[in-house]
Each structure stands twice: as C-alpha cells, then as structure tokens.
Design an enzyme around this catalytic site. Structure first.
Site, PDB file in Angstrom:
ATOM      1  N   LYS A 152      15.930 -10.380   3.379  1.00  0.00           N
ATOM      2  CA  LYS A 152      16.691  -9.149   3.151  1.00  0.00           C
ATOM      3  C   LYS A 152      15.784  -7.935   3.287  1.00  0.00           C
ATOM      4  O   LYS A 152      14.893  -7.725   2.473  1.00  0.00           O
ATOM      5  CB  LYS A 152      17.302  -9.126   1.760  1.00  0.00           C
ATOM      6  CG  LYS A 152      18.224  -7.935   1.564  1.00  0.00           C
ATOM      7  CD  LYS A 152      18.570  -7.692   0.116  1.00  0.00           C
ATOM      8  CE  LYS A 152      17.764  -6.576  -0.486  1.00  0.00           C
ATOM      9  NZ  LYS A 152      17.899  -5.286   0.209  1.00  0.00           N
ATOM     10  N   THR A 211       7.683  -3.151  -9.820  1.00  0.00           N
ATOM     11  CA  THR A 211       7.387  -4.061 -10.920  1.00  0.00           C
ATOM     12  C   THR A 211       8.632  -4.345 -11.760  1.00  0.00           C
ATOM     13  O   THR A 211       8.850  -5.469 -12.210  1.00  0.00           O
ATOM     14  CB  THR A 211       6.236  -3.499 -11.782  1.00  0.00           C
ATOM     15  OG1 THR A 211       5.041  -3.486 -10.976  1.00  0.00           O
ATOM     16  CG2 THR A 211       5.973  -4.348 -13.005  1.00  0.00           C
ATOM     17  N   CYS A 252       1.967   0.826  -1.819  1.00  0.00           N
ATOM     18  CA  CYS A 252       1.774   0.160  -3.108  1.00  0.00           C
ATOM     19  C   CYS A 252       0.332   0.242  -3.576  1.00  0.00           C
ATOM     20  O   CYS A 252       0.061   0.354  -4.757  1.00  0.00           O
ATOM     21  CB  CYS A 252       2.211  -1.286  -3.007  1.00  0.00           C
ATOM     22  SG  CYS A 252       1.493  -2.109  -1.590  1.00  0.00           S
ATOM     23  N   GLY A 298       8.072  -5.335  -3.971  1.00  0.00           N
ATOM     24  CA  GLY A 298       8.849  -4.191  -4.432  1.00  0.00           C
ATOM     25  C   GLY A 298       8.311  -3.707  -5.761  1.00  0.00           C
ATOM     26  O   GLY A 298       7.148  -3.934  -6.092  1.00  0.00           O
ATOM     27  N   GLU A 352       4.734  -9.315  -5.117  1.00  0.00           N
ATOM     28  CA  GLU A 352       3.790  -8.253  -4.757  1.00  0.00           C
ATOM     29  C   GLU A 352       4.407  -6.961  -5.259  1.00  0.00           C
ATOM     30  O   GLU A 352       5.403  -6.494  -4.721  1.00  0.00           O
ATOM     31  CB  GLU A 352       3.618  -8.187  -3.232  1.00  0.00           C
ATOM     32  CG  GLU A 352       3.202  -9.499  -2.595  1.00  0.00           C
ATOM     33  CD  GLU A 352       1.713  -9.778  -2.718  1.00  0.00           C
ATOM     34  OE1 GLU A 352       0.994  -8.944  -3.286  1.00  0.00           O
ATOM     35  OE2 GLU A 352       1.285 -10.841  -2.248  1.00  0.00           O
ATOM     36  N   GLY A 405      10.649  -6.831  -9.910  1.00  0.00           N
ATOM     37  CA  GLY A 405       9.885  -8.079  -9.953  1.00  0.00           C
ATOM     38  C   GLY A 405      10.064  -8.789 -11.286  1.00  0.00           C
ATOM     39  O   GLY A 405      10.234 -10.002 -11.353  1.00  0.00           O
ATOM     40  N   GLU A 422       3.353   4.894 -11.475  1.00  0.00           N
ATOM     41  CA  GLU A 422       3.288   4.927 -10.019  1.00  0.00           C
ATOM     42  C   GLU A 422       4.267   5.973  -9.495  1.00  0.00           C
ATOM     43  O   GLU A 422       5.470   5.869  -9.727  1.00  0.00           O
ATOM     44  CB  GLU A 422       3.658   3.547  -9.469  1.00  0.00           C
ATOM     45  CG  GLU A 422       3.610   3.466  -7.963  1.00  0.00           C
ATOM     46  CD  GLU A 422       4.083   2.106  -7.433  1.00  0.00           C
ATOM     47  OE1 GLU A 422       5.113   1.600  -7.908  1.00  0.00           O
ATOM     48  OE2 GLU A 422       3.408   1.573  -6.536  1.00  0.00           O
TER      49      GLU A 422
HETATM   50  P1  NAD Z   1      12.529  -2.016  -5.121  1.00  0.00           P
HETATM   51  O1  NAD Z   1      11.946  -2.960  -6.087  1.00  0.00           O
HETATM   52  O2  NAD Z   1      13.530  -1.071  -5.591  1.00  0.00           O
HETATM   53  O3  NAD Z   1      13.195  -2.824  -3.922  1.00  0.00           O
HETATM   54  C1  NAD Z   1      12.504  -3.785  -3.172  1.00  0.00           C
HETATM   55  C2  NAD Z   1      13.517  -4.712  -2.539  1.00  0.00           C
HETATM   56  O4  NAD Z   1      14.173  -5.446  -3.556  1.00  0.00           O
HETATM   57  C3  NAD Z   1      14.601  -4.029  -1.745  1.00  0.00           C
HETATM   58  O5  NAD Z   1      14.912  -4.816  -0.633  1.00  0.00           O
HETATM   59  C4  NAD Z   1      15.741  -4.015  -2.720  1.00  0.00           C
HETATM   60  O6  NAD Z   1      16.974  -3.944  -2.069  1.00  0.00           O
HETATM   61  C5  NAD Z   1      15.575  -5.319  -3.431  1.00  0.00           C
HETATM   62  N1  NAD Z   1      16.128  -5.372  -4.794  1.00  0.00           N
HETATM   63  C6  NAD Z   1      16.296  -4.354  -5.673  1.00  0.00           C
HETATM   64  N2  NAD Z   1      16.824  -4.802  -6.825  1.00  0.00           N
HETATM   65  C7  NAD Z   1      16.958  -6.140  -6.691  1.00  0.00           C
HETATM   66  C8  NAD Z   1      17.428  -7.172  -7.551  1.00  0.00           C
HETATM   67  N3  NAD Z   1      17.818  -6.925  -8.799  1.00  0.00           N
HETATM   68  N4  NAD Z   1      17.415  -8.434  -7.098  1.00  0.00           N
HETATM   69  C9  NAD Z   1      16.975  -8.713  -5.855  1.00  0.00           C
HETATM   70  N5  NAD Z   1      16.539  -7.787  -5.000  1.00  0.00           N
HETATM   71  C10 NAD Z   1      16.525  -6.510  -5.404  1.00  0.00           C
HETATM   72  O7  NAD Z   1      11.281  -1.295  -4.469  1.00  0.00           O
HETATM   73  P2  NAD Z   1      11.281  -0.194  -3.340  1.00  0.00           P
HETATM   74  O8  NAD Z   1      11.655   1.096  -3.964  1.00  0.00           O
HETATM   75  O9  NAD Z   1      12.019  -0.654  -2.146  1.00  0.00           O
HETATM   76  O10 NAD Z   1       9.747  -0.222  -2.945  1.00  0.00           O
HETATM   77  C11 NAD Z   1       8.806   0.478  -3.656  1.00  0.00           C
HETATM   78  C12 NAD Z   1       8.036  -0.430  -4.579  1.00  0.00           C
HETATM   79  O11 NAD Z   1       7.509  -1.540  -3.890  1.00  0.00           O
HETATM   80  C13 NAD Z   1       6.855   0.251  -5.190  1.00  0.00           C
HETATM   81  O12 NAD Z   1       6.755  -0.044  -6.549  1.00  0.00           O
HETATM   82  C14 NAD Z   1       5.674  -0.355  -4.440  1.00  0.00           C
HETATM   83  O13 NAD Z   1       4.484  -0.285  -5.137  1.00  0.00           O
HETATM   84  C15 NAD Z   1       6.136  -1.719  -4.185  1.00  0.00           C
HETATM   85  N6  NAD Z   1       5.435  -2.303  -3.046  1.00  0.00           N
HETATM   86  C16 NAD Z   1       4.518  -3.277  -3.266  1.00  0.00           C
HETATM   87  C17 NAD Z   1       3.819  -3.837  -2.216  1.00  0.00           C
HETATM   88  C18 NAD Z   1       2.803  -4.922  -2.441  1.00  0.00           C
HETATM   89  O14 NAD Z   1       2.437  -5.610  -1.512  1.00  0.00           O
HETATM   90  N7  NAD Z   1       2.326  -5.135  -3.654  1.00  0.00           N
HETATM   91  C19 NAD Z   1       4.062  -3.405  -0.912  1.00  0.00           C
HETATM   92  C20 NAD Z   1       4.999  -2.409  -0.728  1.00  0.00           C
HETATM   93  C21 NAD Z   1       5.690  -1.866  -1.801  1.00  0.00           C
END
Ligand code: NAD
Ligand code: MN
Length: 818
Positions: A191, A246, A300, A244, A266, A249, A397
């Site tokens: 996704k 924390t 991130c 995504g 991650e 996660g 963050e």
């Molecule tokens: P997010 O957690 O909002 O979303 C990430 C993904 O998860 C999206 O595809 C979203 O649609 C999906 N998602 C959201 N809620 C969900 C749920 N309850 N169940 C299943 N899937 C769900 O994050 P974002 O705003 O898209 O990205 C930014 C974040 O990602 C930042 O915190 C960043 O630090 C982190 N990030 C981490 C890494 C890494 O490798 N550690 C890399 C890139 C981004």
C-alpha cells in the site's frame, strides 16, 4: 544582463524539466485502478480519491480507493503466487529482479518526473538520488536471490508480506520493501501512501512489462483506514513491514500482537547532527543543507537537531544563515531549485503549528528574507537558536525544513544531548579528528551514524532504528532476515504446550513435535537409570532473588512452593512482584558497562561459568530429576547440553563481528552488531536449566544485561545458578533473576520503559500480552507464539538466531579521501 553581471549577481533563470511526458502518462490512465494478479482491477467500492500536485495544489490524477474486499482479493492472489514463487530457484528470482532493475533505469526519467509532480520534491533529488537508489536496490537484491540458498542455508521464505509505506520517498520506500521480499521468495501486497501513489502504479506497469508471475506483487491504493488496517489484520498475511510514524507503528504493534505475524517497523526520528570545534565548517554547512533541507526536511533520518560545540556556535550559525539566504525554493521541476513543496496542506499546517510552538517556548526563530511562492504548499527553511533541550521543538519530529540548534562543551555532553530523545534512527558526527568521531559513534543510540557526511544510503548498508525509531533493518545482509524464518519453523497454528515439568508425569520427557531428526545419545541409557531416586530431602533451602549481584528477599515477603511431579513440595522460591522487577531493571542498567568491556573478557567469563557448572554437574542433574521426574540420564544430558551451550556462546562472544559494507563511494560502512541494552526474558517451562542457559548466555555474550524470570514450575535450576554466577567473576547486575508468576512478571517487564527488549517463551496468550505491552516504548520482542522449540537441538536451541535477537546493527559510515 551580460555575462559579467551574471557572474556578479549569480542569478540565473529557471531550468525546468518538461512535465509533459509525465502529465501525458497520467492523462492516458487516470482514473487508476488497483493492481491485483498483474491486472488492473476496479475497486470494489467504485470509489476514487484525488492525488494532488503539492506545488500547485491542483488535482493531478485519481487513484482507486481500495477496501477490505480488494485486500482479500490481493492477499488471495499473493497466497496463490507464493506456492510457486516461494519454491522457484534463486536464480529464477534473480533474473526477474534484475529485469525490474533494468526497467527502472529505462523509465528513469518518467519516474523522476512523476515523483516530483506527485510529491513536490525537487527533480534534482528524484533524478539523482531517489530513482538511481531504487535501481541499485533491485540490482543488489537480485544478487541475494541468487545467493540465498548458499548464504542463508538455514532459512526459508516467510510467505505473503503486507507492506505499508509513507509519502516522503514513495518509490524508494517501495524498493526497500519489495526488493528484499522478492529476493527471499515472498510475495507482496503493498500500500503506497495516500498522497503519492503514482510511481508505485508505474512500477506495477514495469511488473507487467517484465512478465513477473501474476500475484507476486500486488499494489493497493487508498486510505489508511481502509487498506492499511485491513492488511494489518488480514489472517492470510505472514508479515507486516511498515515505514511511517511512530504512532501508527505503535498501533500496528498492538494490532498484530499475538497474531504470529512477523513485524518490522521503520519509524520516526529526531536525529542529532553533532559538530565539534575542529570540524571543517564549510563542509558542515553543506552537510546541514543535506541533513535538513533535503526533501524539504521530510526525511525520517533528517539531521534536525544541530548540536554545536559552544566555542564555534556563533560562527557556524552565521555561516548557516548566509547559506540559507541563498537556498532556492520553488517549482520542483526546476533543476536549479533546492527546496520544493511540502507534500500536503495538512503537513504544512502541522509544520507551522510546531514552529509557532517553538516561538512560544522562547526559542529564537530565523528565516531567510525571501518569500515562498504563494501557489502550492511551501515552507521556508527555518533555524531555531536558543533552544532548550526539553522543549517541544527539541523533542518532537517536525518533519519539515526546520532545524533546532543547541550547544555543548565536551564530547560527553554532546553524547548525552544527542541521546536525549526517545528516537534512535540516525546521527551525524563532524570532526577532523577521526579518533574522536570513532569514539563517539558507538556511544550514540542510533541505527546509522554518518561521520563527516549525512543522509547517505545504499543497498549494501542496513538502515533502521534503535528505541522508538522501530526495529528491523532494510538493506545489507542484515536486512534479509526480516524476510526469512528458520527452516525448522512450521507455519501451523500455535501448538499446544508440551513437556511441562510438574504438570503430569506422563508427558515429561516426551520429545517436541518438531524435527526431532536424530535420536540422542542419552536415550540408550535411559532404561538403565530409570529407577534412580533423587537423594535430596523433601524441603531444603529457600532461594531468594538475585538482584544486583546479591541474594535479596522478595519485596512481597511471600514465597511460593515448588512441587515435584507427584505434587510434593520440594522447595520454595520468592514471590517476585513489580518492585522486585523495578529493582532488577535498575541493577541491570547500572551494569551497562558490561557492553563496553572487551569481547575477550565476556568469553572468559562464559567459559568460567561453564567450568563452575560442570563441577556441580551431578547436583544440577539431580535437581532436574527432582523437579521434573525425568530420568537421571535425561537430566544429565540436559546439564551437558547447558555446559556445551555456554561454550558455544563463549566462542561466539568474540566472533559475532558484523561486516564491512562497500557502498559505491570512497569509504566503508561498518555494520556493527551492538548490545540492545537491558533485555527482560521469561524462560520456557521445559528444560529448567537448559532453557535458562539458552537465553541468558547469548544475551550476556553480546553485552546485554538482563532480568530473567526462570521456569515457573521448575525454577530451582535457575536459582541454583546464583552460586555458579557469583563464583564466575560475572559483574553484579549483569544477570538478575526474579522468581514468581511468569506472566505477571513478564507483563511488568514488557511495560517497563527502561527495558529495551523482551523475550518470552511460553503460551500463545502470554506472547500476545507481551507484544501488546511492548508497544509503550516500542521495545523489541521475541516470543514463541506457543510454538515448541527443541532446546536440546543445536539448530533450534542456539546459534545465529539468538545472537541476532541479542543485538542490533549499527552502520557507521566512514568516507575517506581528502
Ligand atoms: P504515517 O504513519 O501517517 O503513514 C505511513 C503509512 O501508513 C501510509 O501509507 C498510511 O496510509 C499508512 N497508515 C496510516 N495509518 C495506518 C493504520 N492505522 N494502519 C495501517 N496503515 C496505516 O506516516 P507518514 O506521515 O506517511 O510518513 C511520515 C512518517 O514516516 C514520519 O514519522 C517519518 O519519520 C516516518 N518515516 C520513517 C522512515 C524510516 O525508514 N524509518 C522512512 C520514511 C518515513
Ligand atoms: Mn500527490
């Protein structure tokens, strides 16, 4: 303007990349459907959502909004495909993955343009960083597909993997997920993020183009609440790989608790960028630009906390402001633009909110004098000084182009400030003194440390977090283990408990249901010695707890009885409670110096423990007989196995070395396995001594300090070890033992914020509780899901799997050359 004037002002005109090919590609296809089984399928809901160009705020395309019915279809396709893909020879998979890499390169320009249009990031970055890294990731992993059989001989594929990625590096995150998954023989349902699906859909076309077998890769666009959650909960999925925030996660950790799904996370970061006073400040300035203004700071691992040695702080800040004044913001397709658009209006608002908070908190905000474009979602590069370490902007963050700076005086202070965060994704260290830099690197709690460089990524080198930045690695050999499981492990539903001493004598001594391929030596002698009666009095001494190197009374003042299989009381152990666990965790923390000692020293102590145990072999064997009713020969074999296991980890202590990765730059990345910190562990009920030693030995061999809950029904073998440990020069607090109700104590350990990992070998419900409770500080967990493990077997009971669980890999990037 003449040439001379151009040289003086250094002003130059726009240099836009043509959007037309990307827009035409979109026009021909929008609205986009779902990609299931290599076909474009209309979403069950019939709904589509808009995808926006953040540089204009205008609609770019429509993509399908999948729902759980589509997730079912995609998982079914992936399951069916796994039957053949999972069995295909490595070479076959390598050929396909290689073809993907080739086709990424063929479509590189279109992919770069699409990524810039959809995400708002500058074309210079998509063209020179994102897309080349995507191709590289597939090339690299084609190699691992080829080598899997020879290089990971004890492992098999996991199955169907659900993968969820964010919007900041849409295609790169897809590559980081899909390449290792396919290489290791898994099939995938992925996704993309809500705002950035287009390059994933172009990727789907590539999958079709190269003729990847249907169902191996499925791509579902849509909302998190529909697709994301359905994937996480789907029973047909064997693993979730998530990148995504924390918070999300954490919710995924809770949602998958007890399901037996493998999980890698991650997550976010607030990474320090540490500048010592002997650093080359011009390089530092360019480093800061790459650290926090690359991809608009939506990275991130962005170096979002600038930590500067006090005596150079003013000079550096001045240089930085000067540089910021010359950053160019605007049309992402302009090749001369440094900073593009923020991905969405919501994200823009959140950045503004946090910046306002910073100002309210009393920090000094600085932005360049120029203005941002008014169309689209732009935010200027922002620098905060006068920031105090406990404030919101120093801890949260921001995920935007906002840098907060603080000062330090000594290296020790720098380390303390750097580690003053709940995250641990990355860190960057700047100094011309390599001794200082390499001394600081191991002290930083972060999965990646860049020395005199920043934001470097390569397929060779694992990337991932410590602490609340998640667990698991992507890239390098270390990343492959997220997509495999031991060959002996079956995928059947959690098995019933077996071989629990004290439960019923008739089940005692029966062999576990898994791969008991060899008959063991001791079985021949069993009959001979079966009639042996333990020569111990019915009730003997009452062992206390073992905390901080001392035998301590339980806080509760209560003891619990220990029975033999006939129901006779054979002893008592302390009834541990919350307070005892807290004390034990504190003692384990205080013994943290254990990790800094030499591996030679740790090996010596493990050998010494083995030696001291072997002196008391007979006594330990009898104790096992007494608690379990097993034959003496069987018990003696367990003691022998425990001694051998101690030898194994004494051997491993100075041989589990990590790797030197060779990314394509002049330099190396040192992949160093490091101790996790404090590990809590609940021992299996069966094998009272061997179960205990099998967990304790690898953990301490790798430098962790631990709090152990011994077998609940047969704890006396573990408590008998106090004296063995005391006489083996093991420093106080490295091993702490709390007896009592295993599940109750496990819960306290799993919830404890100062425990970094939790191992639990017990019933399925207990595993679920541990995984749920671990979400508090996102500690790593290793649980058995109620599956039996043959502790006597050296493949199942010891080795690399244990060492990996006892360590986390830090990649230290060390470029060289002048
Ligand atoms: P997010 O957690 O909002 O979303 C990430 C993904 O998860 C999206 O595809 C979203 O649609 C999906 N998602 C959201 N809620 C969900 C749920 N309850 N169940 C299943 N899937 C769900 O994050 P974002 O705003 O898209 O990205 C930014 C974040 O990602 C930042 O915190 C960043 O630090 C982190 N990030 C981490 C890494 C890494 O490798 N550690 C890399 C890139 C981004
Ligand atoms: Mn978009």
């Amino acid at each position: 303007m003449n040439v001379k004037e151009i040289f003086e002002t250094m002003e130059y005109g726009p240099a836009p990349e043509a959007a037309a090919p990307g827009l035409a590609w979109i026009q021909e296809r929008t609205p986009f459907n779902l990609f299931i089984n290599n076909q474009w399928v209309k979403p069950a809901s019939g709904q589509y959502i808009d995808s926006i160009n953040p540089a204009t705020g205008k609609r770019l395309a429509q993509v399908a909004a999948a729902t759980s019915a589509d997730v079912d279809a995609a998982v079914a396709a992936a399951r069916a495909a796994f039957e053949t893909w999972g069995k295909a020879p490595g070479h076959v998979r390598a050929r396909y993955i290689y073809a993907i890499a080739r086709h990424i390169q063929k479509h590189a320009r279109l992919l770069a343009v699409l990524e810039s249009l959809d995400n708002g990031k500058p074309i210079r970055e998509t063209r020179d960083i994102d897309i080349p890294l995507v191709a590289r990731h597939f090339y690299y992993h084609a190699g691992w597909a080829q080598l899997m059989e020879s290089e990971l001989p004890g492992y098999q594929s996991v199955g169907v993997v659900g993968q969820i990625i964010p919007w900041n590096f849409p295609l790169l995150m897809l590559a980081w997920k899909i390449a290792p998954a396919l290489a290791m023989g898994n099939t995938v349902v992925l996704k993309p993020a809500r705002y950035t699906s287009l390059t994933a859909l172009k990727f789907a076309e590539i999958v079709q183009e190269i003729g990847l077998p249907p169902g191996v890769v499925n791509i579902l666009t849509g909302e998190a609440s529909q697709v994301g959650e359905a994937l996480v909960q789907h029973p047909g999925i064997n693993k979730i790989a998530f990148t995504g925030s924390t918070d999300v996660g954490r919710s995924i950790r809770r949602a998958t608790a007890g399901s037996g799904k493998k999980l890698s996370l991650e997550l976010g970061g607030k990474s320090p960028f540490i500048v010592f006073d002997d650093a080359d400040l011009d390089s530092v300035v360019e480093g800061v630009v790459d650290a926090i203004w690359f991809n608009q700071g939506q990275v991130c691992c962005a170096g979002s906390r600038l930590l500067v040695q006090e005596n150079i702080a003013d000079r550096l800040i001045e240089k930085l402001r000067e540089r910021m004044e010359h950053l160019r913001i605007g049309d992402p397709l302009d090749k001369a633009v440094d900073i593009g658009a923020i991905v969405s209006p919501g994200q823009l608002k959140e950045i503004q909110r946090l910046v306002n908070t910073g100002v309210e908190e009393g920090a000094v905000m600085w932005q360049p004098s120029w203005a941002c474009p008014t169309e689209g979602y732009f935010f200027p590069p922002t620098l905060f000084t006068n920031v105090s370490p406990a404030t919101t902007i120093a801890q949260v963050e921001i995920f935007g182009p906002v840098l907060v700076s603080m000062t330090f005086r000594t290296p020790a202070e720098a380390v303390e400030l750097a580690n003053n965060t709940r995250y641990g994704l990355a860190a960057s260290v700047w100094s011309e003194n390599i001794n200082l830099a390499l001394d600081v690197a191991p002290k930083l709690k972060a999965g990646t440390v860049w020395i005199n460089c920043t934001n470097l990524f390569d397929a060779t080198s694992g990337f991932g977090g410590y602490r609340e930045s998640g667990f698991g690695r992507e890239g390098g050999k270390e990343g492959l283990y997220e997509y495999v499981r031991p060959k002996w492990e079956t995928l059947e539903a959690p098995a019933k408990e077996f071989h629990i001493a004290g439960e019923s004598a008739s089940t005692n001594g029966s062999k576990p249901a898994v791969s008991a391929d060899e008959d063991r030596e001791f079985e021949g002698g069993e009959q001979l010695l079966d009639g042996y009666t333990p020569m111990l009095p019915a009730i003997d001494r009452t062992p206390k707890m073992f905390i901080g190197g001392k035998q301590t009374r339980p806080d509760s003042g209560y003891s619990r009885d220990v029975y033999d299989p006939q129901g006779q009381v054979i002893g008592q152990v302390g009834e541990g409670n919350r307070k005892d666990i807290r004390n034990a965790v504190e003692a384990a923390h205080a013994a943290g110096g254990w990790a800094a000692g030499t591996t030679h020293n740790r090996a010596q102590i493990l050998y010494y423990i083995a030696e001291n145990l072997s002196v008391r072999e007979d006594e330990f064997a009898r104790r096992i007989v007494q608690q379990t009713g097993r034959s003496y020969a069987d018990a003696a074999a367990e003691v022998q196995a425990a001694i051998s296991r101690l030898f194994s980890y004494a051997a491993w202590a100075d041989k589990y070395e990590g790797a030197v990765h060779r990314p394509p730059l002049r330099g190396v990345a040192l992949a160093m396995p490091e101790a996790i910190g404090v590990i809590g562990m609940a021992c299996p009920e069966e094998y009272p001594l061997l179960g205990f030693v099998s967990l304790v030995a690898p953990a301490i061999a790798m430098g962790n300090t631990i709090v152990v809950i011994p077998s609940q029904v047969a704890p006396l073998s573990a408590t008998d070890c106090y004296q063995v440990l005391e006489t083996s020069d093991l420093p106080a607090g490295v091993v702490n033992i709390v007896t009592g109700d295993r599940d109750l104590l496990s819960q306290v350990l799993a919830e404890h914020d100062d425990v970094d990992a939790m191992w639990y070998f017990g019933p399925a419900e207990g595993c679920k509780r541990v995984e749920l409770a671990s979400a508090g500080n996102m500690k790593r967990t290793w649980v058995s899901y109620g599956h039996p493990r043959d502790w006597m077997d050296t493949v199942q009971g010891e080795g690399e799997e244990f060492l990996r669980e006892a360590t986390q890999v830090k990649n230290v990037w060390v470029p060289y050359g002048e």
